[in-house]
Design an enzyme around this catalytic site. Structure first.
Site, PDB file in Angstrom:
ATOM      1  N   ARG A 119      -1.603  -3.761   4.639  1.00  0.00           N
ATOM      2  CA  ARG A 119      -0.393  -2.975   4.878  1.00  0.00           C
ATOM      3  C   ARG A 119      -0.617  -1.501   4.538  1.00  0.00           C
ATOM      4  NH1 ARG A 119       4.395  -5.130   5.313  1.00  0.00           N
ATOM      5  NH2 ARG A 119       4.726  -3.134   6.323  1.00  0.00           N
ATOM      6  N   ARG A 121      -1.879   1.375   5.497  1.00  0.00           N
ATOM      7  CA  ARG A 121      -2.355   1.798   6.821  1.00  0.00           C
ATOM      8  C   ARG A 121      -3.362   2.927   6.791  1.00  0.00           C
ATOM      9  NH1 ARG A 121       3.653   2.865   8.308  1.00  0.00           N
ATOM     10  NH2 ARG A 121       3.532   3.243   6.062  1.00  0.00           N
ATOM     11  N   ARG A 200      -9.042 -22.210  13.700  1.00  0.00           N
ATOM     12  CA  ARG A 200      -8.599 -21.565  12.443  1.00  0.00           C
ATOM     13  C   ARG A 200      -7.078 -21.574  12.273  1.00  0.00           C
ATOM     14  NH1 ARG A 200      -9.054 -15.055  13.510  1.00  0.00           N
ATOM     15  NH2 ARG A 200      -8.207 -15.074  15.600  1.00  0.00           N
ATOM     16  N   LEU A 217      -9.751   9.329  -1.913  1.00  0.00           N
ATOM     17  CA  LEU A 217      -9.299   9.145  -3.294  1.00  0.00           C
ATOM     18  C   LEU A 217      -7.777   9.193  -3.400  1.00  0.00           C
ATOM     19  CD1 LEU A 217      -9.911   8.864  -6.291  1.00  0.00           C
ATOM     20  CD2 LEU A 217     -10.379  11.312  -6.375  1.00  0.00           C
ATOM     21  N   ARG A 227      -0.099  -1.262  -6.431  1.00  0.00           N
ATOM     22  CA  ARG A 227      -0.670  -2.601  -6.617  1.00  0.00           C
ATOM     23  C   ARG A 227      -1.124  -2.901  -8.033  1.00  0.00           C
ATOM     24  NH1 ARG A 227       1.612  -5.171  -2.414  1.00  0.00           N
ATOM     25  NH2 ARG A 227       1.105  -4.199  -0.437  1.00  0.00           N
TER      26      ARG A 227
HETATM   27  C1  LIG Z   1       5.702  -4.751  -4.739  1.00  0.00           C
HETATM   28  C2  LIG Z   1       5.635  -4.623  -3.239  1.00  0.00           C
HETATM   29  C3  LIG Z   1       6.419  -5.433  -2.466  1.00  0.00           C
HETATM   30  C4  LIG Z   1       6.368  -5.345  -1.055  1.00  0.00           C
HETATM   31  N1  LIG Z   1       7.161  -6.156  -0.293  1.00  0.00           N
HETATM   32  C5  LIG Z   1       7.114  -6.066   1.039  1.00  0.00           C
HETATM   33  C6  LIG Z   1       7.941  -6.895   1.883  1.00  0.00           C
HETATM   34  O1  LIG Z   1       8.692  -7.703   1.392  1.00  0.00           O
HETATM   35  N2  LIG Z   1       7.844  -6.775   3.219  1.00  0.00           N
HETATM   36  C7  LIG Z   1       7.017  -5.833   3.807  1.00  0.00           C
HETATM   37  O2  LIG Z   1       6.988  -5.756   5.024  1.00  0.00           O
HETATM   38  N3  LIG Z   1       6.219  -5.053   3.061  1.00  0.00           N
HETATM   39  C8  LIG Z   1       6.256  -5.139   1.701  1.00  0.00           C
HETATM   40  N4  LIG Z   1       5.427  -4.341   0.954  1.00  0.00           N
HETATM   41  C9  LIG Z   1       4.514  -3.423   1.623  1.00  0.00           C
HETATM   42  C10 LIG Z   1       5.059  -1.985   1.618  1.00  0.00           C
HETATM   43  O3  LIG Z   1       6.242  -1.882   2.382  1.00  0.00           O
HETATM   44  C11 LIG Z   1       4.020  -1.033   2.210  1.00  0.00           C
HETATM   45  O4  LIG Z   1       3.734  -1.403   3.531  1.00  0.00           O
HETATM   46  C12 LIG Z   1       2.733  -1.027   1.442  1.00  0.00           C
HETATM   47  O5  LIG Z   1       2.995  -0.947   0.064  1.00  0.00           O
HETATM   48  C13 LIG Z   1       1.853   0.133   1.869  1.00  0.00           C
HETATM   49  O6  LIG Z   1       2.413   1.326   1.356  1.00  0.00           O
HETATM   50  P1  LIG Z   1       2.366   2.683   2.162  1.00  0.00           P
HETATM   51  O7  LIG Z   1       3.092   2.544   3.466  1.00  0.00           O
HETATM   52  O8  LIG Z   1       2.847   3.755   1.224  1.00  0.00           O
HETATM   53  O9  LIG Z   1       0.781   2.856   2.375  1.00  0.00           O
HETATM   54  P2  LIG Z   1      -0.025   3.417   3.619  1.00  0.00           P
HETATM   55  O10 LIG Z   1       0.310   2.669   4.834  1.00  0.00           O
HETATM   56  O11 LIG Z   1      -1.456   3.484   3.194  1.00  0.00           O
HETATM   57  O12 LIG Z   1       0.506   4.875   3.767  1.00  0.00           O
HETATM   58  C14 LIG Z   1       0.264   5.869   2.761  1.00  0.00           C
HETATM   59  C15 LIG Z   1       1.249   6.999   2.977  1.00  0.00           C
HETATM   60  O13 LIG Z   1       1.013   7.601   4.264  1.00  0.00           O
HETATM   61  C16 LIG Z   1       2.262   7.940   4.881  1.00  0.00           C
HETATM   62  N5  LIG Z   1       2.420   7.161   6.106  1.00  0.00           N
HETATM   63  C17 LIG Z   1       1.606   6.189   6.591  1.00  0.00           C
HETATM   64  N6  LIG Z   1       2.062   5.744   7.777  1.00  0.00           N
HETATM   65  C18 LIG Z   1       3.180   6.429   8.060  1.00  0.00           C
HETATM   66  C19 LIG Z   1       4.098   6.425   9.120  1.00  0.00           C
HETATM   67  N7  LIG Z   1       3.990   5.617  10.158  1.00  0.00           N
HETATM   68  N8  LIG Z   1       5.141   7.283   9.084  1.00  0.00           N
HETATM   69  C20 LIG Z   1       5.301   8.123   8.040  1.00  0.00           C
HETATM   70  N9  LIG Z   1       4.460   8.185   6.985  1.00  0.00           N
HETATM   71  C21 LIG Z   1       3.407   7.356   6.994  1.00  0.00           C
HETATM   72  C22 LIG Z   1       3.341   7.606   3.835  1.00  0.00           C
HETATM   73  O14 LIG Z   1       3.560   8.748   3.040  1.00  0.00           O
HETATM   74  C23 LIG Z   1       2.710   6.541   3.011  1.00  0.00           C
HETATM   75  O15 LIG Z   1       3.244   6.415   1.703  1.00  0.00           O
HETATM   76  C24 LIG Z   1       5.483  -4.413  -0.443  1.00  0.00           C
HETATM   77  C25 LIG Z   1       4.685  -3.608  -1.253  1.00  0.00           C
HETATM   78  C26 LIG Z   1       4.742  -3.694  -2.637  1.00  0.00           C
HETATM   79  C27 LIG Z   1       3.851  -2.815  -3.470  1.00  0.00           C
END
Ligand SMILES: Cc1cc2nc3c(=O)[nH]c(=O)nc-3n(C[C@H](O)[C@H](O)[C@H](O)COP(=O)(O)OP(=O)(O)OC[C@H]3O[C@@H](n4cnc5c(N)ncnc54)[C@H](O)[C@@H]3O)c2cc1C
Ligand SMILES: [Zn+2]
Length: 316
Positions: A119, A121, A200, A217, A227
């Site tokens: 997740r 991305r 699978r 980083l 995490r």
């Molecule tokens: C405790 C916990 C519970 C969770 N529960 C769920 C759940 O129930 N269901 C679920 O679906 N997910 C869940 N997640 C996943 C969560 O929603 C995020 O997808 C995941 O933590 C990745 O975070 P991120 O999007 O910040 O990271 P990355 O995808 O690595 O992105 C890093 C940063 O880049 C920017 N970014 C990346 N892509 C975009 C975009 N398209 N538009 C704008 N900015 C962007 C944002 O600033 C983002 O913070 C959970 C996560 C945690 C930690």
């Protein structure tokens, strides 16, 4: 020092392997100094002449060259070397220099963990393909002290309450049996000529798979914030085990950045506008008025810089 290929066991069959990395704390400073062309100087104290750009320290010159200016050198002191500059960058959210280093990790993890991991991305992944290879007969089996009851207050969480050891053993045995039977069916299908991409289909979340992941980083720190188990985030225990190992790798490769991450992100708090208002009112009630500068701290544990920055935040 880390060596390439160094591996740490995680869970019952998983691992984290250090593959490669690029950059270090010095390069972060160097990248940030592209704006002035001055580069990294030292982690030790030094001073720089604001007129002729001469740097003195940390080996302190016995005799200094003359300054371009007849009035002599006009020194600016850097008592903490470039540590101070790095802290300024991090604490003021100038984060692009922290995107310069890269880290590649290999992992073996239950599909459940991988599903959470992908997740993120902004990371680049290559993961074992169940279309091409037969997945190994390796499944995650939680230990008895991980076998917790569903939390009644948080739908995503397990509670701190454990099953009694006999009940836990029964559940764990049932899970192990199911994993075995499940794999037999999978093997039968592969042996019977069913395409692996279809065979699978019965793969459980517990099955182990492997992959490589690369991120810069800054994004690794964002991953750790979400995490690692902290006050800020309540991740599933299993992925937190991987995050903890990766945290140690990052600490070893980028120790100064990791310290800033702990100071300003991992163990820091941010307050909303309303919380700040409430905090100021609270302080006034106990006779502390930051507007009038009546908050002083003589505690030697805090630097003047920390107190000044706290005061600036508390003032309206
Ligand atoms: C405790 C916990 C519970 C969770 N529960 C769920 C759940 O129930 N269901 C679920 O679906 N997910 C869940 N997640 C996943 C969560 O929603 C995020 O997808 C995941 O933590 C990745 O975070 P991120 O999007 O910040 O990271 P990355 O995808 O690595 O992105 C890093 C940063 O880049 C920017 N970014 C990346 N892509 C975009 C975009 N398209 N538009 C704008 N900015 C962007 C944002 O600033 C983002 O913070 C959970 C996560 C945690 C930690
Ligand atoms: Zn000079």
């Amino acid at each position: 020092m880390l060596s390439k290929g160094q591996t740490w066991p995680v869970l019952d069959h998983g691992y984290v392997k250090y593959i490669n990395s690029m950059g270090d704390d010095e390069e972060i400073v160097e990248a940030a100094r592209m704006s002035t062309g001055r580069g990294f100087v030292s982690w030790e104290p030094y001073k720089r002449c604001e007129t002729c750009d001469l740097v003195d320290g940390p080996l302190w010159m016995a005799s200094l060259p003359e300054c371009d200016d007849s009035a002599g050198h006009k020194w600016k002191n850097f008592p903490r070397g470039d540590v101070g500059f790095m802290e300024y960058l991090y604490s003021h959210k100038h984060m692009t220099p922290f995107e310069m280093p890269d880290l590649i990790i290999e992992f073996k993890a239950p599909i459940m963990v991988i599903w959470e991991w992908v997740r993120h991305r902004t990371m680049s992944f290559n993961i074992e393909s169940g279309r091409y290879t037969q997945l190994a007969n390796e499944h995650y089996l939680p230990s008895k002290d991980r076998f917790k009851k569903q939390s009644t207050t948080n739908k995503q969480d397990s509670s701190i309450e454990l099953f009694d050891p006999d009940t836990a053993a029964l559940f764990i045995e049932a899970l192990a049996r199911e994993q075995e039977q499940n794999y037999e069916t999978y093997e039968d299908m592969v042996a019977g000529g069913v395409a692996k991409e279809l065979a699978r289909l019965n793969a459980p979340m517990a099955r182990y798979s492997r992959g490589r992941v690369k991120a810069n980083l800054r994004n690794w720190l964002a991953f750790l914030l979400l995490r690692k188990q902290t006050k800020h985030s309540n991740p599933q225990w299993e992925i937190a085990q991987y995050a903890d190992v990766i945290g140690e790798i990052i600490k070893s490769l980028y120790p100064r950045t990791y310290e800033l991450f702990e100071e300003y992100t991992l163990y820091a708090e941010t307050f909303s506008r309303s919380e700040m208002r409430a905090l100021r009112i609270l302080l006034k009630k106990v006779g502390v008025n930051p507007e009038k500068g009546s908050l002083t701290m003589d505690d030697p544990e805090f630097t003047a810089r920390t107190i000044a920055s706290l005061m600036a935040k508390l003032k309206g």
